[in-house]
Design an enzyme around this catalytic site. Structure first.
Site, mmCIF file in Angstrom:
data_model
loop_
_atom_site.group_PDB
_atom_site.id
_atom_site.type_symbol
_atom_site.label_atom_id
_atom_site.label_comp_id
_atom_site.label_asym_id
_atom_site.label_seq_id
_atom_site.Cartn_x
_atom_site.Cartn_y
_atom_site.Cartn_z
ATOM 1 N N GLN A 84 4.567 3.633 -16.864
ATOM 2 C CA GLN A 84 3.439 3.537 -15.943
ATOM 3 C C GLN A 84 2.704 4.859 -15.851
ATOM 4 O O GLN A 84 3.312 5.933 -15.818
ATOM 5 C CB GLN A 84 3.939 3.121 -14.555
ATOM 6 C CG GLN A 84 2.891 3.123 -13.466
ATOM 7 C CD GLN A 84 2.829 4.443 -12.704
ATOM 8 O OE1 GLN A 84 3.730 5.271 -12.775
ATOM 9 N NE2 GLN A 84 1.718 4.653 -12.006
ATOM 10 N N THR B 244 -1.675 1.985 -13.213
ATOM 11 C CA THR B 244 -1.865 1.749 -11.788
ATOM 12 C C THR B 244 -3.240 2.242 -11.379
ATOM 13 O O THR B 244 -3.554 3.419 -11.534
ATOM 14 C CB THR B 244 -0.777 2.475 -10.968
ATOM 15 O OG1 THR B 244 0.511 1.958 -11.342
ATOM 16 C CG2 THR B 244 -0.985 2.269 -9.480
ATOM 17 N N ARG C 157 0.344 7.500 4.950
ATOM 18 C CA ARG C 157 1.685 7.016 5.251
ATOM 19 C C ARG C 157 2.276 7.856 6.377
ATOM 20 O O ARG C 157 2.807 8.944 6.163
ATOM 21 C CB ARG C 157 2.549 7.070 3.990
ATOM 22 C CG ARG C 157 1.939 6.252 2.850
ATOM 23 C CD ARG C 157 2.655 6.471 1.527
ATOM 24 N NE ARG C 157 1.894 5.869 0.430
ATOM 25 C CZ ARG C 157 2.145 6.071 -0.854
ATOM 26 N NH1 ARG C 157 3.153 6.845 -1.217
ATOM 27 N NH2 ARG C 157 1.405 5.489 -1.777
ATOM 28 N N LYS D 83 -2.289 -2.564 -13.048
ATOM 29 C CA LYS D 83 -1.538 -2.810 -11.809
ATOM 30 C C LYS D 83 -2.377 -2.427 -10.597
ATOM 31 O O LYS D 83 -2.934 -1.337 -10.543
ATOM 32 C CB LYS D 83 -0.240 -2.001 -11.821
ATOM 33 C CG LYS D 83 0.644 -2.211 -10.604
ATOM 34 C CD LYS D 83 1.948 -1.422 -10.764
ATOM 35 C CE LYS D 83 2.928 -1.709 -9.637
ATOM 36 N NZ LYS D 83 2.481 -1.196 -8.340
ATOM 37 N N HIS E 239 0.458 -2.377 -3.882
ATOM 38 C CA HIS E 239 1.286 -1.166 -3.894
ATOM 39 C C HIS E 239 2.363 -1.242 -2.816
ATOM 40 O O HIS E 239 2.726 -0.232 -2.191
ATOM 41 C CB HIS E 239 0.423 0.082 -3.688
ATOM 42 C CG HIS E 239 0.864 1.266 -4.501
ATOM 43 N ND1 HIS E 239 0.305 1.586 -5.718
ATOM 44 C CD2 HIS E 239 1.821 2.202 -4.281
ATOM 45 C CE1 HIS E 239 0.893 2.671 -6.198
ATOM 46 N NE2 HIS E 239 1.827 3.066 -5.340
ATOM 47 N N ARG F 88 1.528 0.177 0.619
ATOM 48 C CA ARG F 88 1.594 1.631 0.780
ATOM 49 C C ARG F 88 0.237 2.318 0.601
ATOM 50 O O ARG F 88 0.160 3.537 0.684
ATOM 51 C CB ARG F 88 2.590 2.218 -0.228
ATOM 52 C CG ARG F 88 4.018 1.811 0.048
ATOM 53 C CD ARG F 88 4.918 2.110 -1.134
ATOM 54 N NE ARG F 88 5.038 3.533 -1.444
ATOM 55 C CZ ARG F 88 5.826 4.388 -0.775
ATOM 56 N NH1 ARG F 88 6.538 3.963 0.247
ATOM 57 N NH2 ARG F 88 5.891 5.651 -1.138
#
Length: 379
Positions: free
Chosen positions: A127, A155, A164, A251, A275, A278
């Site tokens: 990734q 991604t 977060r 993604k 995700h 997130r």
């Protein structure tokens, strides 16, 4: 402690991990509404129960991107996997390899590509984010191809880091973060010995290899914050599509129009994902976004889905909603943190058994038979 589910592994991981690591993997963005809806929306998907159909022969395997998978699951890329167990990427990859499913290495892993690839038989996936440092992207792609990586996962839902709140409170970031992490580690001796001492070096392996020096966890947030690229567009991926010779999967798709753009771009697959809740709170859960995306592009491109999957029944639900395959992230990290590679192997066995139960009681003998015909209105 008796462990029979992902929920049990989560509880075991919470006991074993220092809080900064547990909340890093367990948390989401803002008020964590999407994080919660990923699980609750999927759990409310109702299936048709059918009986007396001779279900003695079941096949959970699929073909995906020219590979045979023992079940429609791949391990999703998770940053810092090597902090949850000693050389965690190696342990997780070996468990996936044993089960006959792909392991996807994160570009911000602790272990480098070259450490993991020789330990497994089947090719792994890799990734990447689109970062400002294009030299790193080219270096990572070249090394991935040299290591035999087959499938590239790009991604695209992280042009900027999500907000977060848990990370600031837990010590992952915020004031005096390093001291808080150290003190937490001292009160979790099993983790401190297994990972803190025996699991070194604690570096971002792929980035360190590129830069020719150790990029420590202290540099993690700063490096990502400085290198995420909010100017990303489809044209930024064109040279990568030309360079990469294997399947390329996008993604972070939640909208049918973006799925159509991925088809026009020439991607081989998409991953319907928010995700894990997130990034942007308040967006659709993957379970709610998936049907419209499947209606738009099913059959034109392979559709994978993640976010919210906690058991084998959830896998069947995602397939019935339109996915060709699923990915799990948090679930396998909980198991890895609790019991290392053995925990991941056990979890994957549990998922397969649960999936077989769901297939038996919905009377589908193969994954290809899991379609929207299994769905019913529960209310």
């Amino acid at each position: 402690m008796i462990i029979s589910s992902t929920t049990d592994y989560r509880a075991a991981a919470q006991k074993r991990l220092p809080p900064f690591l547990f909340h890093y993997i367990d948390g989401g963005a803002y008020a964590e509404k999407t994080l919660a809806h990923n699980v609750s929306d999927l759990s409310e998907v109702a299936l048709r129960q059918r009986v007396l159909k001779d279900m003695s022969q079941l096949d959970t395997s699929i073909e995906l991107f020219g590979e045979k998978l023992s079940m429609p699951v791949a391990l999703a890329p998770v940053g810092l996997t090597g902090m949850f167990a000693r050389r965690g990427e190696v342990q997780a990859a070996m468990a996936a390899d044993k089960k006959g499913i792909p392991f996807t290495m994160s570009s911000v892993s602790v272990c480098a590509i070259e450490e993991v690839a020789p330990r497994i038989q089947r090719p792994m996936w890799f990734q990447l984010y689109v970062l400002k440092d294009r030299g790193f992207l080219k270096n990572a792609l070249e090394r991935a191809q040299a290591a035999g990586v087959t499938t590239l996962v790009f991604t695209v839902d992280m042009p900027v880091p999500g907000a977060r709140y848990r990370d600031a409170h837990s010590g992952m970031s915020g004031p005096n973060a390093a001291m808080r992490r150290y003190l937490q580690s001292m009160t979790h001796p099993h983790w401190a010995m297994d990972v803190g001492l025996m699991g070194r070096p604690h570096t971002l392996g792929n980035i360190s290899t590129y830069m020719g020096k150790n990029v420590s966890l202290e540099d993690y947030m700063g490096y990502l914050g400085a290198n995420f690229d909010p100017s990303i567009s489809w044209r930024d991926l064109e040279w990568i599509r030309d360079f990469w010779k294997g399947p390329m999967v996008i993604k972070g798709i939640l909208d049918p129009e973006d799925a159509k753009d991925a088809v026009r771009f020439g991607a081989d697959g998409i991953i319907v994902s928010n995700h894990g809740g997130r990034q942007l709170d308040g967006v659709l859960s993957s379970a709610r976004a998936l049907p419209a995306i499947a209606d738009a592009v099913k059959g034109q491109i392979k559709i994978l889905a993640d976010s919210g999957i906690r058991n084998g029944l959830d896998i069947v639900r995602m397939l019935a909603l339109g996915a060709d395959c699923t990915m799990i992230g948090r679930a396998f990290i909980y198991a890895l943190a609790a019991q290392g590679g053995a925990g991941v192997s056990h979890l994957l066995d549990l998922l397969e058994k649960e999936m077989r139960v769901a297939m038996t009681l919905t009377s589908v003998k193969s994954v290809s038979e899991i379609t929207g015909n299994l769905l019913v209105q529960s209310r």
